[in-house]
Write a protein that holds these residues in place. Structure first.
Motif, PDB file in Angstrom:
ATOM      1  N   ARG A  55      23.272 -72.640  11.620  1.00  0.00           N
ATOM      2  CA  ARG A  55      23.363 -71.461  10.739  1.00  0.00           C
ATOM      3  C   ARG A  55      22.258 -70.437  11.018  1.00  0.00           C
ATOM      4  NH1 ARG A  55      24.825 -75.732   7.196  1.00  0.00           N
ATOM      5  NH2 ARG A  55      22.635 -76.250   7.389  1.00  0.00           N
ATOM      6  N   ILE A  56      20.992 -70.892  10.961  1.00  0.00           N
ATOM      7  CA  ILE A  56      19.880 -69.941  11.079  1.00  0.00           C
ATOM      8  C   ILE A  56      19.761 -69.441  12.526  1.00  0.00           C
ATOM      9  CG2 ILE A  56      17.388 -69.615  10.771  1.00  0.00           C
ATOM     10  CD1 ILE A  56      17.546 -71.807   8.566  1.00  0.00           C
ATOM     11  N   GLY A  57      19.927 -70.355  13.497  1.00  0.00           N
ATOM     12  CA  GLY A  57      19.849 -69.962  14.905  1.00  0.00           C
ATOM     13  C   GLY A  57      20.867 -68.876  15.234  1.00  0.00           C
ATOM     14  N   TYR A 117      19.872 -73.295  23.311  1.00  0.00           N
ATOM     15  CA  TYR A 117      19.932 -74.720  23.634  1.00  0.00           C
ATOM     16  C   TYR A 117      20.347 -75.479  22.371  1.00  0.00           C
ATOM     17  CZ  TYR A 117      18.213 -79.495  23.983  1.00  0.00           C
ATOM     18  OH  TYR A 117      18.129 -80.859  23.936  1.00  0.00           O
ATOM     19  N   ASP A 118      21.477 -76.152  22.439  1.00  0.00           N
ATOM     20  CA  ASP A 118      21.916 -77.015  21.337  1.00  0.00           C
ATOM     21  C   ASP A 118      22.856 -78.053  21.932  1.00  0.00           C
ATOM     22  OD1 ASP A 118      23.144 -78.202  19.094  1.00  0.00           O
ATOM     23  OD2 ASP A 118      22.746 -76.436  17.882  1.00  0.00           O
ATOM     24  N   PRO A 119      22.357 -79.270  22.178  1.00  0.00           N
ATOM     25  CA  PRO A 119      23.192 -80.256  22.865  1.00  0.00           C
ATOM     26  C   PRO A 119      24.331 -80.781  22.000  1.00  0.00           C
ATOM     27  CG  PRO A 119      21.132 -81.247  22.199  1.00  0.00           C
ATOM     28  CD  PRO A 119      21.030 -79.799  21.846  1.00  0.00           C
ATOM     29  N   HIS A 151      21.598 -88.431  12.377  1.00  0.00           N
ATOM     30  CA  HIS A 151      20.262 -88.489  12.972  1.00  0.00           C
ATOM     31  C   HIS A 151      19.898 -87.148  13.606  1.00  0.00           C
ATOM     32  CE1 HIS A 151      16.943 -90.622  14.923  1.00  0.00           C
ATOM     33  NE2 HIS A 151      17.220 -89.942  16.021  1.00  0.00           N
ATOM     34  N   HIS A 152      20.907 -86.412  14.079  1.00  0.00           N
ATOM     35  CA  HIS A 152      20.639 -85.215  14.887  1.00  0.00           C
ATOM     36  C   HIS A 152      20.917 -83.905  14.154  1.00  0.00           C
ATOM     37  CE1 HIS A 152      20.142 -87.657  18.499  1.00  0.00           C
ATOM     38  NE2 HIS A 152      21.206 -88.342  18.117  1.00  0.00           N
ATOM     39  N   LEU A 153      21.712 -83.920  13.103  1.00  0.00           N
ATOM     40  CA  LEU A 153      22.140 -82.668  12.467  1.00  0.00           C
ATOM     41  C   LEU A 153      21.561 -82.512  11.078  1.00  0.00           C
ATOM     42  CD1 LEU A 153      25.958 -82.689  13.365  1.00  0.00           C
ATOM     43  CD2 LEU A 153      24.048 -81.922  14.743  1.00  0.00           C
ATOM     44  N   THR A 154      21.249 -81.257  10.697  1.00  0.00           N
ATOM     45  CA  THR A 154      20.869 -81.043   9.292  1.00  0.00           C
ATOM     46  C   THR A 154      22.107 -80.676   8.479  1.00  0.00           C
ATOM     47  OG1 THR A 154      20.081 -78.893  10.058  1.00  0.00           O
ATOM     48  CG2 THR A 154      18.436 -80.416   9.230  1.00  0.00           C
ATOM     49  N   ASP A 155      23.190 -80.348   9.165  1.00  0.00           N
ATOM     50  CA  ASP A 155      24.438 -80.081   8.456  1.00  0.00           C
ATOM     51  C   ASP A 155      24.766 -81.288   7.587  1.00  0.00           C
ATOM     52  OD1 ASP A 155      25.447 -77.672   9.101  1.00  0.00           O
ATOM     53  OD2 ASP A 155      26.629 -78.350  10.808  1.00  0.00           O
TER      54      ASP A 155
HETATM   55  N1  LIG Z   1      10.843 -72.022   7.277  1.00  0.00           N
HETATM   56  C1  LIG Z   1      11.631 -72.286   6.269  1.00  0.00           C
HETATM   57  O1  LIG Z   1      11.306 -72.016   5.118  1.00  0.00           O
HETATM   58  C2  LIG Z   1      12.953 -72.915   6.517  1.00  0.00           C
HETATM   59  C3  LIG Z   1      13.146 -73.758   7.576  1.00  0.00           C
HETATM   60  N2  LIG Z   1      14.368 -74.346   7.783  1.00  0.00           N
HETATM   61  C4  LIG Z   1      14.501 -75.219   8.944  1.00  0.00           C
HETATM   62  O2  LIG Z   1      15.510 -74.689   9.784  1.00  0.00           O
HETATM   63  C5  LIG Z   1      16.280 -75.762  10.306  1.00  0.00           C
HETATM   64  C6  LIG Z   1      17.653 -75.258  10.693  1.00  0.00           C
HETATM   65  O3  LIG Z   1      18.391 -74.929   9.525  1.00  0.00           O
HETATM   66  P1  LIG Z   1      19.941 -74.586   9.632  1.00  0.00           P
HETATM   67  O4  LIG Z   1      20.169 -73.597  10.723  1.00  0.00           O
HETATM   68  O5  LIG Z   1      20.383 -74.253   8.275  1.00  0.00           O
HETATM   69  O6  LIG Z   1      20.506 -76.008  10.064  1.00  0.00           O
HETATM   70  P2  LIG Z   1      21.827 -76.303  10.940  1.00  0.00           P
HETATM   71  O7  LIG Z   1      22.129 -77.740  10.756  1.00  0.00           O
HETATM   72  O8  LIG Z   1      22.886 -75.314  10.620  1.00  0.00           O
HETATM   73  O9  LIG Z   1      21.321 -76.057  12.434  1.00  0.00           O
HETATM   74  C7  LIG Z   1      20.478 -76.928  13.141  1.00  0.00           C
HETATM   75  C8  LIG Z   1      20.997 -76.976  14.556  1.00  0.00           C
HETATM   76  O10 LIG Z   1      20.079 -77.735  15.329  1.00  0.00           O
HETATM   77  C9  LIG Z   1      20.855 -78.445  16.301  1.00  0.00           C
HETATM   78  N3  LIG Z   1      20.103 -79.578  16.822  1.00  0.00           N
HETATM   79  C10 LIG Z   1      19.957 -80.825  16.293  1.00  0.00           C
HETATM   80  N4  LIG Z   1      19.202 -81.584  17.111  1.00  0.00           N
HETATM   81  C11 LIG Z   1      18.869 -80.798  18.167  1.00  0.00           C
HETATM   82  C12 LIG Z   1      18.107 -81.011  19.327  1.00  0.00           C
HETATM   83  N5  LIG Z   1      17.564 -82.204  19.589  1.00  0.00           N
HETATM   84  N6  LIG Z   1      17.945 -79.985  20.187  1.00  0.00           N
HETATM   85  C13 LIG Z   1      18.510 -78.770  19.942  1.00  0.00           C
HETATM   86  N7  LIG Z   1      19.293 -78.516  18.865  1.00  0.00           N
HETATM   87  C14 LIG Z   1      19.447 -79.523  17.985  1.00  0.00           C
HETATM   88  C15 LIG Z   1      22.101 -78.866  15.563  1.00  0.00           C
HETATM   89  O11 LIG Z   1      23.174 -79.134  16.453  1.00  0.00           O
HETATM   90  C16 LIG Z   1      22.367 -77.653  14.689  1.00  0.00           C
HETATM   91  O12 LIG Z   1      23.321 -76.794  15.298  1.00  0.00           O
HETATM   92  C17 LIG Z   1      16.281 -76.795   9.159  1.00  0.00           C
HETATM   93  O13 LIG Z   1      16.452 -78.098   9.670  1.00  0.00           O
HETATM   94  C18 LIG Z   1      14.914 -76.634   8.548  1.00  0.00           C
HETATM   95  O14 LIG Z   1      14.044 -77.545   9.159  1.00  0.00           O
HETATM   96  C19 LIG Z   1      15.437 -74.090   6.980  1.00  0.00           C
HETATM   97  C20 LIG Z   1      15.297 -73.241   5.903  1.00  0.00           C
HETATM   98  C21 LIG Z   1      14.034 -72.610   5.574  1.00  0.00           C
END
Ligand SMILES: NC(=O)C1=CN([C@@H]2O[C@H](COP(=O)(O)OP(=O)(O)OC[C@H]3O[C@@H](n4cnc5c(N)ncnc54)[C@H](O)[C@@H]3O)[C@@H](O)[C@H]2O)C=CC1
Ligand SMILES: O=C(O)CCC(=O)C(=O)O
Length: 541
Positions: free
Chosen positions: A153-155, A172-174, A381-385
């Motif tokens: 989402r954020i990326g 990069y997103d495996p 283990h790998h996703l925050t979804d």
């Molecule tokens: N600074 C802040 O206040 C905030 C920080 N966050 C952080 O942002 C992160 C991302 O949030 P969202 O985009 O909503 O989560 P999301 O689950 O939508 O996206 C995370 C992505 O990371 C990918 N991923 C997982 N393991 C990976 C790896 N080893 N290498 C590369 N990609 C990998 C997943 O496939 C997924 O597409 C959260 O986990 C949280 O830690 C989120 C909200 C606020």
């Protein structure tokens, strides 16, 4: 009408608190800032608990949960909640995944822009009476290449904004099996190191886990262009902080912006606080009025929906959901979860395809649950979804991950095999580069105990339960002694072990008395001949 007591255990936006007090069937218990012991007692008389990132919901807090049924994270990352402990106690954990996406991406983008235009040091100079016009000549965003790590989402929201500014974007997103995203405007990579030579700026949007901890470190900087700009608004520790300071001093990194830190808050004398080329904010990614209103109301709403029996929104764990299966089928569901959890730390190349092979006619009715449970164990283990048995097939489909199930009728030898294939061309970053798949085989015998009989070609017979450590090592004399003495000096007590060899390597699987810390695992990993370590925490069988 029953009254649900909802505990706000972190400082929530007033809108969320008002939303709770307005409900006829809810009572607000607004108690941020208590101790672990105080929360352990207070939750027993609460139906729901809402947290942000300011509190750690530990196993100790959840030991006697009383009537607690749901924990809501007003935000995304649930790394401050002991999910295993919550799941074990049957407590549903939910988050408000999308409510703070735009706000957090905007913060990362603001950090990137400020970094490129020296806003931080220029502002500081002005407050000190200086007028440094030449010193702070910046860099333009247009035409630069941004590397987005984690394309969720954020990326993706960050990438949309970067494209609008005329930047090139690679990601990069495996766990996304696609060559391009966003109508071909973002080229996707499934090896982290492949994006590094291409990019001018790197921005992290991944959860913190074993695969992402220290992903940018002394090991990976040599592949980067000199003068890289680094933005981390994901989680502290994704960028190794000590290595970052060295890279700043050597000029490999031009400047870095950090919203998150390994230890929050960082100590007053932390070198990152006063480095002239480091821009820091105190974990403000999700801190806008709009996002905090949205996450606090959504978190309260998600609790109420569950407590009122109206459904589950934003589930992060499976909440011990049960369906009607025979005792043996149930044991295979449980086994598939244990197998997936054991296999998932070994999946370092991403997932393109999962094959689930179930032998035994009598198990066929349980196939869907067994398959879903295995997929949840692999993905969580790998996703925050939020991924659970309800949404896991959609999660796989949305990510282009193929799921194949194969059944065979042989009831004499029931068994389950889970095989994971990485994306084409992806390479193992540590070992077994030639293996095309990761594979685990398990069985439930007449005693109804789960057994693992093979992991990646290493044969064994072992009941997977409790805290476990897996080691891959060179097969040479002295390794058992070395590991035994290292465990001894690290105070890790071995309860049981099995060893299996294949070619020039061996796999040791240990049951230990308590889960090892990251530092203890790191110490074991530094020993000569140890190729890979992983630890998992499983329920007692
Ligand atoms: N600074 C802040 O206040 C905030 C920080 N966050 C952080 O942002 C992160 C991302 O949030 P969202 O985009 O909503 O989560 P999301 O689950 O939508 O996206 C995370 C992505 O990371 C990918 N991923 C997982 N393991 C990976 C790896 N080893 N290498 C590369 N990609 C990998 C997943 O496939 C997924 O597409 C959260 O986990 C949280 O830690 C989120 C909200 C606020
Ligand atoms: O402001 C907060 O509660 C932290 C936000 C965050 O890091 C998250 O939602 O993952």
């Amino acid at each position: 009408m029953s009254t649900f007591r909802i505990l706000a255990a972190d400082k929530l936006a007033q809108e969320g608190l008002d939303y709770i007090t307005k409900q006829d069937d809810c009572e607000l218990v607004n108690k941020p800032g208590l101790t672990e012991e105080e929360y352990a007692e207070l939750i027993q008389d609460c139906d729901a608990m809402i947290v942000r990132s300011g509190i750690k919901v530990t196993a100790k807090i959840l030991e006697n949960p009383g009537k607690l049924k749901v924990i809501a994270r007003a935000g995304v990352g649930v790394d401050n909640i002991d999910l295993a402990a919550a799941t074990e106690k049957g407590i549903l954990v939910v988050n408000t995944a999308a409510a703070s996406t735009i706000t957090t991406a905007e913060h990362a983008f603001a950090l990137m822009m400020s970094l490129m235009r020296n806003i931080g040091p220029a502002y500081k100079g002005m407050t000190e009476g200086k007028w440094d016009r030449n010193k702070y000549t910046g860099r333009q965003l247009m035409g630069k290449t941004l590397g987005v790590v984690g394309f969720g989402r954020i990326g993706q929201t960050m990438a949309e904004r970067a494209l609008a500014f005329g930047m090139d974007v690679v990601a990069y997103d495996p766990f996304i099996n696609a060559e391009t995203m966003m109508d071909g405007r973002v080229k996707m990579f499934n090896n982290f190191e492949d994006i590094l030579p291409l990019i001018d700026i790197i921005s992290f949007h991944v959860p913190l886990n074993d695969a992402t901890r220290g992903i940018l470190s002394a090991k990976t900087y040599p592949k980067c262009k000199d003068g890289l700009y680094v933005v981390n608004a994901a989680r502290g520790g994704v960028v190794d902080e000590a290595d970052l300071l060295e890279a700043l001093d050597s000029g490999k990194v031009a400047a870095a912006a950090m919203d998150v830190f390994t230890s929050e808050p960082p100590t007053a004398d932390d070198p990152l606080r006063n480095h002239p080329r480091v821009l820091i904010t105190p974990h403000l990614g999700a801190s806008t009025k709009e996002a905090q209103q949205a996450v606090s109301v959504d978190a309260a709403d998600n609790c109420m929906t569950y407590l009122r029996g109206e459904g589950i929104v934003g589930a992060v764990n499976a909440g011990n959901l049960k369906i009607n299966l025979s005792p043996v089928q149930e044991k295979y569901v449980d086994l598939s979860n244990r197998m997936a959890k054991l296999l998932s730390p070994m999946i370092t190349r991403g997932i393109a395809e999962v094959t689930i092979e179930l032998a035994g006619k009598s198990l066929a009715a349980g196939l869907s649950m067994i398959e879903r449970t295995a997929l949840v164990g692999l993905f969580e283990h790998h996703l925050t979804d939020p991924v659970n048995i309800i949404n896991v097939n959609q999660v796989a489909e949305a990510r282009g991950i193929k799921v194949k199930t194969v059944t065979t009728d042989d009831d004499k030898a029931t068994g389950l095999t889970i095989e994971v294939t990485g994306p084409a061309g992806a390479v193992d970053d540590e070992t077994n580069a030639d293996d095309k798949t990761r594979r685990i085989v398990g069985r439930v015998y007449d005693d109804l105990k789960p057994r693992i009989v093979e992991i990646n070609g290493y044969h064994m017979d072992m009941i997977p339960e409790g805290p476990m450590i897996l080691l891959l090592n060179e097969d040479k004399p002295g390794m058992i002694g070395l590991v035994g003495s290292t465990f001894g000096s690290e105070n890790v007590n071995i309860a049981d072990m099995t060893i299996s060899r294949r070619g020039n390597t061996a796999m040791m699987v240990f049951k230990v008395d308590s889960e090892p810390t990251t530092a203890q695992l790191e110490t074991i990993k530094t020993k000569e001949g140890i190729l890979k370590t992983a630890s998992v925490q499983l329920a007692e069988a």
